[in-house]
Design a protein around this motif. Structure first.
Motif, PDB file in Angstrom:
ATOM      1  N   VAL A 215       0.861  -1.186   0.000  1.00  0.00           N
ATOM      2  CA  VAL A 215       0.000   0.000   0.000  1.00  0.00           C
ATOM      3  C   VAL A 215       0.898   1.237   0.000  1.00  0.00           C
ATOM      4  CG1 VAL A 215      -1.724   1.342   1.271  1.00  0.00           C
ATOM      5  CG2 VAL A 215      -1.872  -1.165   1.218  1.00  0.00           C
ATOM      6  N   THR A 216       0.644   2.143  -0.931  1.00  0.00           N
ATOM      7  CA  THR A 216       1.379   3.407  -0.977  1.00  0.00           C
ATOM      8  C   THR A 216       0.565   4.489  -0.280  1.00  0.00           C
ATOM      9  OG1 THR A 216       2.497   2.833  -3.037  1.00  0.00           O
ATOM     10  CG2 THR A 216       2.378   5.168  -2.488  1.00  0.00           C
ATOM     11  N   TYR A 217       1.223   5.241   0.600  1.00  0.00           N
ATOM     12  CA  TYR A 217       0.627   6.414   1.246  1.00  0.00           C
ATOM     13  C   TYR A 217       1.023   7.646   0.440  1.00  0.00           C
ATOM     14  CZ  TYR A 217      -0.206   3.722   5.583  1.00  0.00           C
ATOM     15  OH  TYR A 217      -0.626   2.814   6.528  1.00  0.00           O
ATOM     16  N   PHE A 218       0.026   8.464   0.084  1.00  0.00           N
ATOM     17  CA  PHE A 218       0.289   9.717  -0.618  1.00  0.00           C
ATOM     18  C   PHE A 218       0.011  10.893   0.315  1.00  0.00           C
ATOM     19  CE2 PHE A 218      -0.501   6.758  -4.104  1.00  0.00           C
ATOM     20  CZ  PHE A 218       0.526   7.078  -4.996  1.00  0.00           C
ATOM     21  N   GLU A 219       0.951  11.808   0.355  1.00  0.00           N
ATOM     22  CA  GLU A 219       0.803  12.993   1.188  1.00  0.00           C
ATOM     23  C   GLU A 219      -0.301  13.895   0.632  1.00  0.00           C
ATOM     24  OE1 GLU A 219       1.423  15.149   4.426  1.00  0.00           O
ATOM     25  OE2 GLU A 219       2.828  13.525   3.988  1.00  0.00           O
ATOM     26  N   VAL A 220      -1.127  14.446   1.542  1.00  0.00           N
ATOM     27  CA  VAL A 220      -2.160  15.416   1.165  1.00  0.00           C
ATOM     28  C   VAL A 220      -2.125  16.580   2.143  1.00  0.00           C
ATOM     29  CG1 VAL A 220      -3.675  13.737   0.048  1.00  0.00           C
ATOM     30  CG2 VAL A 220      -3.937  14.190   2.492  1.00  0.00           C
ATOM     31  N   ALA A 221      -2.658  17.706   1.717  1.00  0.00           N
ATOM     32  CA  ALA A 221      -2.674  18.889   2.573  1.00  0.00           C
ATOM     33  C   ALA A 221      -3.769  18.807   3.625  1.00  0.00           C
ATOM     34  CB  ALA A 221      -2.845  20.147   1.725  1.00  0.00           C
ATOM     35  N   ASP A 222      -4.861  18.097   3.307  1.00  0.00           N
ATOM     36  CA  ASP A 222      -6.010  17.982   4.215  1.00  0.00           C
ATOM     37  C   ASP A 222      -6.676  16.644   3.931  1.00  0.00           C
ATOM     38  OD1 ASP A 222      -8.743  18.099   5.181  1.00  0.00           O
ATOM     39  OD2 ASP A 222      -8.457  20.250   5.484  1.00  0.00           O
ATOM     40  N   ALA A 223      -6.600  15.708   4.874  1.00  0.00           N
ATOM     41  CA  ALA A 223      -7.119  14.362   4.648  1.00  0.00           C
ATOM     42  C   ALA A 223      -8.628  14.359   4.425  1.00  0.00           C
ATOM     43  CB  ALA A 223      -6.755  13.459   5.823  1.00  0.00           C
ATOM     44  N   ASP A 224      -9.357  15.156   5.193  1.00  0.00           N
ATOM     45  CA  ASP A 224     -10.822  15.155   5.075  1.00  0.00           C
ATOM     46  C   ASP A 224     -11.269  15.751   3.749  1.00  0.00           C
ATOM     47  OD1 ASP A 224     -11.861  14.367   8.005  1.00  0.00           O
ATOM     48  OD2 ASP A 224     -10.080  15.627   8.189  1.00  0.00           O
ATOM     49  N   GLU A 225     -10.647  16.861   3.363  1.00  0.00           N
ATOM     50  CA  GLU A 225     -11.008  17.483   2.093  1.00  0.00           C
ATOM     51  C   GLU A 225     -10.642  16.572   0.932  1.00  0.00           C
ATOM     52  OE1 GLU A 225     -10.601  19.474  -1.619  1.00  0.00           O
ATOM     53  OE2 GLU A 225      -8.868  18.803  -0.438  1.00  0.00           O
TER      54      GLU A 225
END
Length: 267
Positions: A215-225
């Motif tokens: 499983v690859t995790y991708f960085e995001v600025a806001d998980a909920d959005e």
């Protein structure tokens, strides 16, 4: 991914050649690349340009002009699981591939040349989880990390860690750091003392339709959005958003079923 892991990358460009064993690239093979480009382009802000075509139609995803991932097209007659595949750096893909075989893994593709970009192989570990090996030439791998839209971590979901962790230790030279918790079966894979990936043994909770997989995790600025945007784009939520010591994370899937995770790292 546990509280000691964090993001494997550092902010900014990565122009140096990756140390052998380091996850250096992630790639996805799908049936409908055009729709997949639209999905990830809207989710992560990626743009696409053609890449090596040795495995069929293939495009590299760019974030602000920097290469971050690849998306290719599966042959119509191949009914393979749709999954993000991490590639681990090697300075000799032929030798690494032979070690994979000697340690009980299998080779499904290669080793073969990908034009001037480099040389690759795709194999599976003894539990069946698929991974890639990349020997860089012109293409060094993911060119930027630590910002939204880039790979942040790779984690193997498998039945138990003991046997398969030894496989990756032997093939890539990882240092193994088992979790000290009695109720968690987790091993962090380290290179030169630095965490680069993880193996999570989840026993019978592993999805029956998927088997062991990365499983690859991708960085995001806001998980909920990002989660709301993913659903609007036709993606699927596989588990609730969770606040962990390393950040806020959600396990999801794209419209073709490729599983991955959204991560807003704790800073």
């Amino acid at each position: 991914m546990t509280d000691a892991r964090g993001s494997a990358g550092r902010d900014g460009e990565t122009n140096a050649r990756h140390t052998p064993g380091t996850p250096c690239w992630v790639s996805l093979m799908v049936h409908g690349p055009a729709a997949t480009h639209d999905f990830y382009g809207a989710l992560f802000g990626w743009e696409f340009q053609p890449g090596p075509q040795q495995l069929g139609p293939y495009a590299r995803a760019l974030l602000d002009g920097h290469e971050v991932a690849g998306i290719g097209q599966l042959p119509p007659d191949r009914q393979l699981p749709i999954a993000w595949t991490p590639y681990f750096a090697s300075d000799d893909v032929n030798r690494t591939s032979e070690t994979v075989r000697l340690c009980g893994g299998t080779l499904g593709v290669g080793p073969l040349d990908a034009g001037e970009a480099g040389r690759l192989a795709i194999g599976s570990d003894p539990s069946g989880a698929v991974f890639g090996v990349w020997q860089a030439a012109a293409h060094l791998g993911t060119a930027v990390t630590g910002v939204p839209g880039t790979p942040a971590w790779n984690e193997l979901m498998t039945y138990e860690t003991a046997g398969v962790a030894k496989f990756y230790e032997t093939v890539f030279g990882f240092e193994l750091e088992p979790d000290v918790s009695a109720d968690v079966d987790y091993v962090t894979l380290r290179l030169d003392g630095r965490p680069v990936a993880g193996i999570h043994g989840v026993g019978n909770t592993l999805p029956r339709d998927r088997g062991p997989h990365w499983v690859t995790y991708f960085e995001v600025a806001d998980a909920d959005e990002s989660l709301e945007r993913l659903v609007a784009l036709g993606g699927h939520v596989l588990g609730p958003v969770q606040d962990m010591s390393y950040g806020r994370v959600a396990t999801v899937a794209d419209p073709e079923g490729a599983r991955f995770a959204l991560l807003h790292s704790a800073r």
